[in-house]
Design an enzyme around this catalytic site. Sequence first.
Site, mmCIF file in Angstrom:
data_model
loop_
_atom_site.group_PDB
_atom_site.id
_atom_site.type_symbol
_atom_site.label_atom_id
_atom_site.label_comp_id
_atom_site.label_asym_id
_atom_site.label_seq_id
_atom_site.Cartn_x
_atom_site.Cartn_y
_atom_site.Cartn_z
ATOM 1 N N HIS A 143 -1.627 -8.215 -5.798
ATOM 2 C CA HIS A 143 -2.066 -9.439 -5.170
ATOM 3 C C HIS A 143 -3.442 -9.502 -6.405
ATOM 4 O O HIS A 143 -4.005 -9.159 -6.958
ATOM 5 C CB HIS A 143 -2.928 -8.540 -4.321
ATOM 6 C CG HIS A 143 -3.672 -9.409 -3.426
ATOM 7 N ND1 HIS A 143 -3.403 -9.612 -1.663
ATOM 8 C CD2 HIS A 143 -5.348 -9.563 -2.723
ATOM 9 C CE1 HIS A 143 -4.399 -10.166 -0.991
ATOM 10 N NE2 HIS A 143 -5.338 -10.445 -1.923
ATOM 11 N N SER B 265 -5.250 -14.286 0.355
ATOM 12 C CA SER B 265 -6.182 -13.653 1.260
ATOM 13 C C SER B 265 -6.345 -13.967 1.781
ATOM 14 O O SER B 265 -6.164 -14.663 2.803
ATOM 15 C CB SER B 265 -6.307 -12.914 -0.032
ATOM 16 O OG SER B 265 -7.083 -11.599 0.444
ATOM 17 N N GLU C 129 2.089 -6.922 -4.241
ATOM 18 C CA GLU C 129 0.707 -6.846 -3.635
ATOM 19 C C GLU C 129 -0.293 -5.425 -3.167
ATOM 20 O O GLU C 129 -1.598 -5.878 -4.141
ATOM 21 C CB GLU C 129 0.887 -7.719 -2.057
ATOM 22 C CG GLU C 129 1.646 -9.209 -1.948
ATOM 23 C CD GLU C 129 0.372 -10.040 -2.476
ATOM 24 O OE1 GLU C 129 -1.174 -9.528 -2.844
ATOM 25 O OE2 GLU C 129 1.226 -10.723 -2.138
#
Length: 497
Positions: free
Chosen positions: A415, A185, A319
């Site tokens: 995610h 990320s 995600e």
Amino acid sequence: MEIVIRTGSGDVRGSKENGIAVFRGIPYAEPPVGAHRFTAPRPPRPWDGVRDATEFSATAPRPPYPEAIGALLIERFIPGDDYLTLNVWTPDPNAVGLPVMVWIHGGAFTNGSGSEPVYDGAAFARDGVVFVSFNYRLGIIGFADLPDAPSNRGLLDQIAALEWVRDNIARFGGDPGNVTVFGESAGAMSVCTLMATPRARGLFRRAILQSGAGNMAVAAEDATTIAAVIAHRLGVEPTAAALAHVPVAQLLDVQQQVAQEIQGAPDPAVWGERIAGGSVLLPFAPVIDGELLSQRPAEAIAGGAGHDVDLLFGTTTDEYRLFLAPTGLLPFITSDYVTAHLAKSGLDADAAKAYTAEGRGEEPGDILASIITDQVFRIPALRIAESRVDAPARTFGYEFAWRTPQLDGILGACHAVELPFVFRTLDRAASLVGTNPPEELAETVHNAWVRFATSGDPGWPAWNPETRSVMRFDHPVSEMVTDPYPATRALWDGVPL
């Protein structure tokens, strides 16, 4: 059992844990306190005697995650000011030339730390890697752009940590010439930025981008606007000298307000037409300051930056479901909202049908989650790969497709779900992956990361623009997949991101 190693600043005492030497809380820079809250990182002051390195240091100031997401991503909070520190796991401090992996944590540049339980480096050390994690300045303290302070202080911290690794890691058995920097990320966005800036050149040989790429940079004019609004709300001048006297708790309160407004519906009267029009997704992120960064990292990489660095990149299949599903928003998203989002993003309304046709959503909320997954994560990552076609270093791709059963399965392969598989810390992440995730998949993923860090080859063919093949990690079978979701990928061709 205690182990003492001499670093460039002094001796540190670690501990032997299940055959692995572990050192926690080693300073790579002086604490950023008082007048130094917004300065560039300063080398740690040498110490006499032996410094204890058996406990994690303080964590960087950060606000809590929103409640729904915070229940899934558990953060460790340790109070204190001495947080520019790193942690080392090594199989053998007396070894020579072991591969090194340096982890940069994610958290939208406002959250996270190098000491989160899921980032335990023991599995990497068991497999012959010297593993390093660290903290860096976050949010306003790390990234607010101020005229009397260096820009991108959080990135400068990251570079300082990598310089510490270059200068000291051989004392822990590592090879400073074989460093892989990896992150997820905002950590992956950081890695991409480090690939792009000349300041970090030569500090690492390989890179892994997990769910992040190089398009998240804040234009200088937007950064100036954000700093001005922050200062106005705090009742001070928009300078480091003034903000250095504001209590951290007040900074964090305003930081949360700013992030919520910019990521919601920013008022043009407050934020200006650019930010109100969507020019900023992450208000605290690398700034195009003309010094560390002269352009967005993706553009620098397209121009040849980092082409000598072996790259492993990838995303999870779903995600953006992390940000939509836990809040309960998915069932309330309408087709009209999806159409409006597509128009704002530069796509035709018919694009929604392409997502449904590829099995990426029937209901509007599911379709929107797939659209934003592509917009924010998948397509920017693919563009990095496409820009490296002529690079001398190799590029490898992956997709993490295992779907967590948590929240009755609505998270999908969301995610951050790959993190405990990469680190083989499944028992530390039950809130995200449940109580019985497949250990075999963790072994497969983790071993691929180790192979890549050791040799530059994760164990499958390199990515190329003809086949666009990636390794799809799933259970019970992980396999190569050619050009995943080609129709929805092609929708974004030529669309600015």
